[in-house]
Design a protein around this motif. Structure first.
Motif, PDB file in Angstrom:
ATOM      1  N   THR A   1      12.653  -1.439 -24.482  1.00  0.00           N
ATOM      2  CA  THR A   1      12.302  -1.246 -25.887  1.00  0.00           C
ATOM      3  C   THR A   1      11.965  -2.581 -26.539  1.00  0.00           C
ATOM      4  OG1 THR A   1      13.737   0.689 -26.015  1.00  0.00           O
ATOM      5  CG2 THR A   1      13.148  -0.368 -28.097  1.00  0.00           C
ATOM      6  N   LEU A   2      12.765  -3.605 -26.283  1.00  0.00           N
ATOM      7  CA  LEU A   2      12.501  -4.914 -26.880  1.00  0.00           C
ATOM      8  C   LEU A   2      11.230  -5.531 -26.308  1.00  0.00           C
ATOM      9  CD1 LEU A   2      16.094  -6.433 -27.117  1.00  0.00           C
ATOM     10  CD2 LEU A   2      14.712  -5.412 -28.937  1.00  0.00           C
ATOM     11  N   ALA A   3      10.975  -5.331 -25.034  1.00  0.00           N
ATOM     12  CA  ALA A   3       9.742  -5.845 -24.428  1.00  0.00           C
ATOM     13  C   ALA A   3       8.529  -5.164 -25.054  1.00  0.00           C
ATOM     14  CB  ALA A   3       9.765  -5.645 -22.916  1.00  0.00           C
ATOM     15  N   ARG A   4       8.607  -3.851 -25.273  1.00  0.00           N
ATOM     16  CA  ARG A   4       7.499  -3.149 -25.935  1.00  0.00           C
ATOM     17  C   ARG A   4       7.336  -3.639 -27.364  1.00  0.00           C
ATOM     18  NH1 ARG A   4       9.950   1.345 -23.690  1.00  0.00           N
ATOM     19  NH2 ARG A   4      10.595   2.072 -25.746  1.00  0.00           N
ATOM     20  N   LEU A   5       8.449  -3.818 -28.060  1.00  0.00           N
ATOM     21  CA  LEU A   5       8.386  -4.307 -29.437  1.00  0.00           C
ATOM     22  C   LEU A   5       7.740  -5.686 -29.485  1.00  0.00           C
ATOM     23  CD1 LEU A   5       9.007  -4.100 -32.448  1.00  0.00           C
ATOM     24  CD2 LEU A   5      11.327  -4.923 -31.943  1.00  0.00           C
ATOM     25  N   GLU A   6       8.091  -6.549 -28.548  1.00  0.00           N
ATOM     26  CA  GLU A   6       7.493  -7.880 -28.501  1.00  0.00           C
ATOM     27  C   GLU A   6       5.973  -7.779 -28.391  1.00  0.00           C
ATOM     28  OE1 GLU A   6       8.445 -12.005 -26.244  1.00  0.00           O
ATOM     29  OE2 GLU A   6       8.247 -10.258 -24.937  1.00  0.00           O
TER      30      GLU A   6
END
Length: 108
Positions: A3-8
Motif C-alpha cells: 500500500t505504501l509503495a503504491r501510495l509513493e
C-alpha cells in the motif's frame, strides 16, 4: 508495505498534475515549508486522537501523518525504500541504544 509503495508512486505522479485538481500538486506548488507545517498539524491531530479520540479517529489521523510524510519525502527525493532500510538497520537494536548512537554522532 504494498500500500505504501503504491501510495509513493501515486504521489510521484500527482506532483506533476494541475494544482487545481490534485492536492499533492497543490502542496508541491505551496512549497516545502507548507508541506512540513501540514505534517506537523497532522502529527498533533494524531496525538490528540491517541489521547482523547476513538480508535477510528486515530487510524484516520495516522493515515494522514503517513500520507503527508510521504509527500515531504518525495519533495526531498527520498525514497520510501531508504526509510524502510533505516528501519531494517535499527531492527534488533534497543531504542535507547539507537537514540544514544544518534546523539553521539551529532556531538562530533
Amino acid at each position: 508495505m504494498e500500500t505504501l509503495a503504491r501510495l509513493e508512486q501515486v504521489i510521484l505522479q500527482r506532483r506533476k498534475c494541475d494544482p487545481e485538481t490534485s492536492y499533492v500538486a497543490l502542496l508541491k506548488r505551496e512549497g516545502r515549508p507548507c508541506m512540513a507545517r501540514k505534517l506537523g498539524e497532522e502529527a498533533v491531530e494524531a496525538v490528540v486522537a491517541a489521547l482523547s479520540g476513538s480508535d477510528e479517529e486515530l487510524v484516520g489521523e495516522a493515515a494522514d501523518v503517513l500520507f503527508h510524510l510521504m509527500v515531504l519525502l518525495a519533495d526531498r527525493d527520498i525514497a520510501l525504500a531508504d526509510v524502510l532500510a533505516e528501519l531494517d538497520r535499527r531492527e534488533g537494536v534497543s531504542g535507547i541504544e539507537e537514540k544514544a548512537s544518534r546523539e553521539e554522532s551529532h556531538a562530533d
